[in-house]
Design a protein around this motif. Structure first.
Motif, mmCIF file in Angstrom:
data_model
loop_
_atom_site.group_PDB
_atom_site.id
_atom_site.type_symbol
_atom_site.label_atom_id
_atom_site.label_comp_id
_atom_site.label_asym_id
_atom_site.label_seq_id
_atom_site.Cartn_x
_atom_site.Cartn_y
_atom_site.Cartn_z
ATOM 1 N N PRO A 1 50.542 52.680 49.563
ATOM 2 C CA PRO A 1 51.916 52.966 50.016
ATOM 3 C C PRO A 1 52.115 54.455 50.292
ATOM 4 O O PRO A 1 51.474 55.310 49.674
ATOM 5 C CB PRO A 1 52.777 52.503 48.844
ATOM 6 N N GLN A 2 52.991 54.745 51.227
ATOM 7 C CA GLN A 2 53.316 56.125 51.577
ATOM 8 C C GLN A 2 54.762 56.399 51.172
ATOM 9 O O GLN A 2 55.667 55.631 51.518
ATOM 10 C CB GLN A 2 53.135 56.341 53.083
ATOM 11 N N PRO A 3 55.014 57.484 50.446
ATOM 12 C CA PRO A 3 56.380 57.742 49.971
ATOM 13 C C PRO A 3 57.315 58.162 51.094
ATOM 14 O O PRO A 3 57.003 59.051 51.891
ATOM 15 C CB PRO A 3 56.188 58.872 48.954
ATOM 16 N N GLY A 4 58.470 57.489 51.151
ATOM 17 C CA GLY A 4 59.510 57.861 52.094
ATOM 18 C C GLY A 4 60.474 58.839 51.456
ATOM 19 O O GLY A 4 60.208 59.392 50.376
ATOM 20 N N PRO A 5 61.620 59.088 52.086
ATOM 21 C CA PRO A 5 62.592 60.053 51.547
ATOM 22 C C PRO A 5 62.981 59.748 50.106
ATOM 23 O O PRO A 5 63.373 58.638 49.760
ATOM 24 C CB PRO A 5 63.786 59.885 52.490
ATOM 25 N N GLY A 6 62.812 60.738 49.227
ATOM 26 C CA GLY A 6 63.192 60.627 47.825
ATOM 27 C C GLY A 6 62.225 59.869 46.953
ATOM 28 O O GLY A 6 62.396 59.831 45.727
ATOM 29 N N GLN A 7 61.199 59.258 47.541
ATOM 30 C CA GLN A 7 60.268 58.429 46.778
ATOM 31 C C GLN A 7 59.098 59.243 46.232
ATOM 32 O O GLN A 7 58.824 60.371 46.665
ATOM 33 C CB GLN A 7 59.743 57.287 47.649
ATOM 34 N N VAL A 8 58.395 58.637 45.264
ATOM 35 C CA VAL A 8 57.251 59.287 44.621
ATOM 36 C C VAL A 8 56.085 58.301 44.592
ATOM 37 O O VAL A 8 56.252 57.143 44.181
ATOM 38 C CB VAL A 8 57.585 59.723 43.180
ATOM 39 N N LEU A 9 54.923 58.741 45.011
ATOM 40 C CA LEU A 9 53.701 57.951 44.879
ATOM 41 C C LEU A 9 53.032 58.327 43.563
ATOM 42 O O LEU A 9 52.786 59.513 43.299
ATOM 43 C CB LEU A 9 52.749 58.209 46.047
ATOM 44 N N VAL A 10 52.777 57.332 42.724
ATOM 45 C CA VAL A 10 52.162 57.550 41.421
ATOM 46 C C VAL A 10 50.742 56.988 41.438
ATOM 47 O O VAL A 10 50.524 55.834 41.840
ATOM 48 C CB VAL A 10 52.990 56.876 40.304
ATOM 49 N N LYS A 11 49.795 57.789 41.012
ATOM 50 C CA LYS A 11 48.434 57.304 40.772
ATOM 51 C C LYS A 11 48.435 56.668 39.388
ATOM 52 O O LYS A 11 48.718 57.324 38.384
ATOM 53 C CB LYS A 11 47.436 58.463 40.825
#
Length: 347
Positions: A21-31
Motif C-alpha cells: 500500500p502507498q500512503p495517501g494524505p495524512g496516512q502512515v505506512l507501517v513496516k
C-alpha cells in the motif's frame, strides 16, 4: 507482497499476493514487526456469519500490530520514519462524542465504517506492511520492541480497560477473580498486581495455565471443574468476589461469575464464547453490576505501553515465522500456545 487474508466467512484464510500500500494524505505506512493472534481471530474465521460485524472479506488479518514507520503520506506529521510504534486496533469515525474523547472502540457510527478494526474488516498486520489512516492511531514505543508490544494492543488493553473501570471496587481487602489464564488472562493478572492491592484468584482448565497464573502473581490458582463456586466463596470468607473478570464468556463461566460475585460486586465479561445467563432481580446478589468490556480506547493503549516500559507488564510470547500462521492458528485452537502467539512478518 504476500499477505495472510480471510477470503470468505467460515473459510480457512490463505496467503495471497497484494500490492504494497502507498500512503495517501495524512496516512502512515507501517513496516510490521509483529502481529499477535488471539481467540477472536478463530471466532472471526470459523464462526462469524456475514453481518456479525461490520466489514466483509477479503481482508488481511491481524488486529494486534506493532512495527516501524516506513513512510508518511502528504500532511502526515508527528512521527518520524523509522520510529517504533504500536497501532491502535479499533476503527472509529473520529467525530462522534466517543471518538473525540479517545474511545473509538465505542464509536456511535461503527456500523457505517468499513470494519471494526485493522484485521477485522480492514487490512491488518499479517503482511510485511500495513496502512494506517491517521498518525493519531499510533503510539510511540520508545525502547520497547514491536515483538514485545504487539500483543499489548489487545491482550493488555482489553483487561486494562475492564480493570480501570473497576478500580473503585478493588481497594484494600478486596478480591478479584480472573477466569481464563490465556493470552488476555495472564496479562490481566499482571495488571491487577500493578494497579491495585486486591487478593487475586485465577481459574483455568489446564494445569500449565495455573502454573503461569502463579508466576504472573495470582494468590490462588484453581483448576476449573468440580465445585469452583464453593472454593472461591471459601477463599473469600463466604463474602464473595468484588470484581470478576470473565475472559472466557461461556455458559459455565458466566454461571460461576454470578455465583461468586459479592453483593454490590462487578462482573466484567470480555470472553466471546457465546454464553448467556438468566438475569433478573433475583438472578444474583443485590446490586451486582454486569458489563461487557470491549477492547479499549487510545488512552488505554498509551497507559499499557507506559506500564510495559516501566517493566510492570511482561507478556508471555510464542513467536511464529510468517509462513507458519496456519500452524500458529492450529496451536491456538488446541490450546497449545502458552501466553500469546505472535507472528513476525518481517522476522
Amino acid at each position: 507482497m504476500k499477505a495472510y487474508r480471510m477470503i470468505a466467512w467460515k473459510t480457512p484464510a490463505e496467503y495471497q499476493e497484494v500490492p504494497v500500500p502507498q500512503p495517501g494524505p495524512g496516512q502512515v505506512l507501517v513496516k510490521v514487526g509483529a502481529a499477535g493472534l488471539c481467540h477472536s481471530d478463530l471466532h472471526v474465521l470459523y464462526e462469524f456469519e456475514a453481518g456479525t460485524m461490520n466489514g466483509s472479506p477479503p481482508f488481511t488479518l491481524g488486529h494486534e500490530n506493532a512495527g516501524w514507520v516506513e513512510a508518511l503520506g502528504p500532511g502526515a506529521h508527528g512521527v518520524e520514519v523509522g520510529e517504533p510504534v504500536a497501532v491502535f486496533g479499533s476503527l472509529g469515525c473520529g467525530f462522534c462524542d466517543h471518538c473525540q474523547t479517545g474511545d473509538e472502540n465505542l464509536c456511535d457510527r461503527q456500523a457505517e465504517l468499513p470494519g471494526a478494526g485493522w484485521g477485522l474488516g480492514v487490512d491488518g498486520g499479517m503482511a510485511p506492511y500495513m496502512l494506517v489512516d491517521r498518525v493519531r492511531q499510533l503510539v510511540p514505543l520508545g525502547d520497547l520492541s514491536p515483538t514485545f508490544a504487539a500483543p499489548l494492543t489487545d491482550a493488555a488493553v482489553t483487561p486494562y480497560r475492564a480493570i480501570r473501570r473497576s478500580l473503585g471496587s478493588l481497594g484494600p481487602g478486596s478480591t478479584a477473580l480472573v477466569i481464563g489464564v490465556g493470552g488476555l488472562g495472564h496479562i490481566a493478572l499482571q495488571l491487577l498486581r500493578a494497579l491495585c492491592p486486591a487478593t487475586v484468584i485465577a481459574i483455568d482448565a489446564k494445569q500449565e495455565a495455573l502454573r503461569l497464573a502463579t508466576e504472573m502473581g495470582a494468590d490462588h490458582a484453581l483448576l476449573a471443574g468440580g465445585d469452583n463456586t464453593t472454593e472461591v466463596m471459601d477463599l473469600t470468607g463466604r463474602r464473595g468476589v468484588d470484581v470478576v473478570l470473565d475472559i472466557v464468556g461461556s455458559d459455565s463461566t458466566l454461571k460461576l461469575a454470578f455465583g461468586v460475585a459479592r453483593t454490590g460486586g462487578r462482573v466484567m465479561v470480555m470472553g466471546i464464547a457465546g454464553g448467556t445467563v438468566p438475569f433478573g432481580f433475583f438472578a444474583a446478589k443485590p446490586e451486582v453490576q454486569v458489563s461487557t468490556s470491549s477492547w479499549g480506547g487510545i488512552g488505554d493503549l498509551r497507559d499499557v505501553i507506559a506500564l510495559a516500559r516501566r517493566g510492570l507488564l511482561t507478556p508471555k510470547i510464542t513467536t511464529y515465522a510468517f509462513d507458519k500462521i496456519p500452524e500458529a492458528l492450529q496451536a491456538l485452537e488446541t490450546g497449545a500456545v502458552e501466553g500469546r502467539a505472535v507472528i513476525l512478518p518481517n522476522g
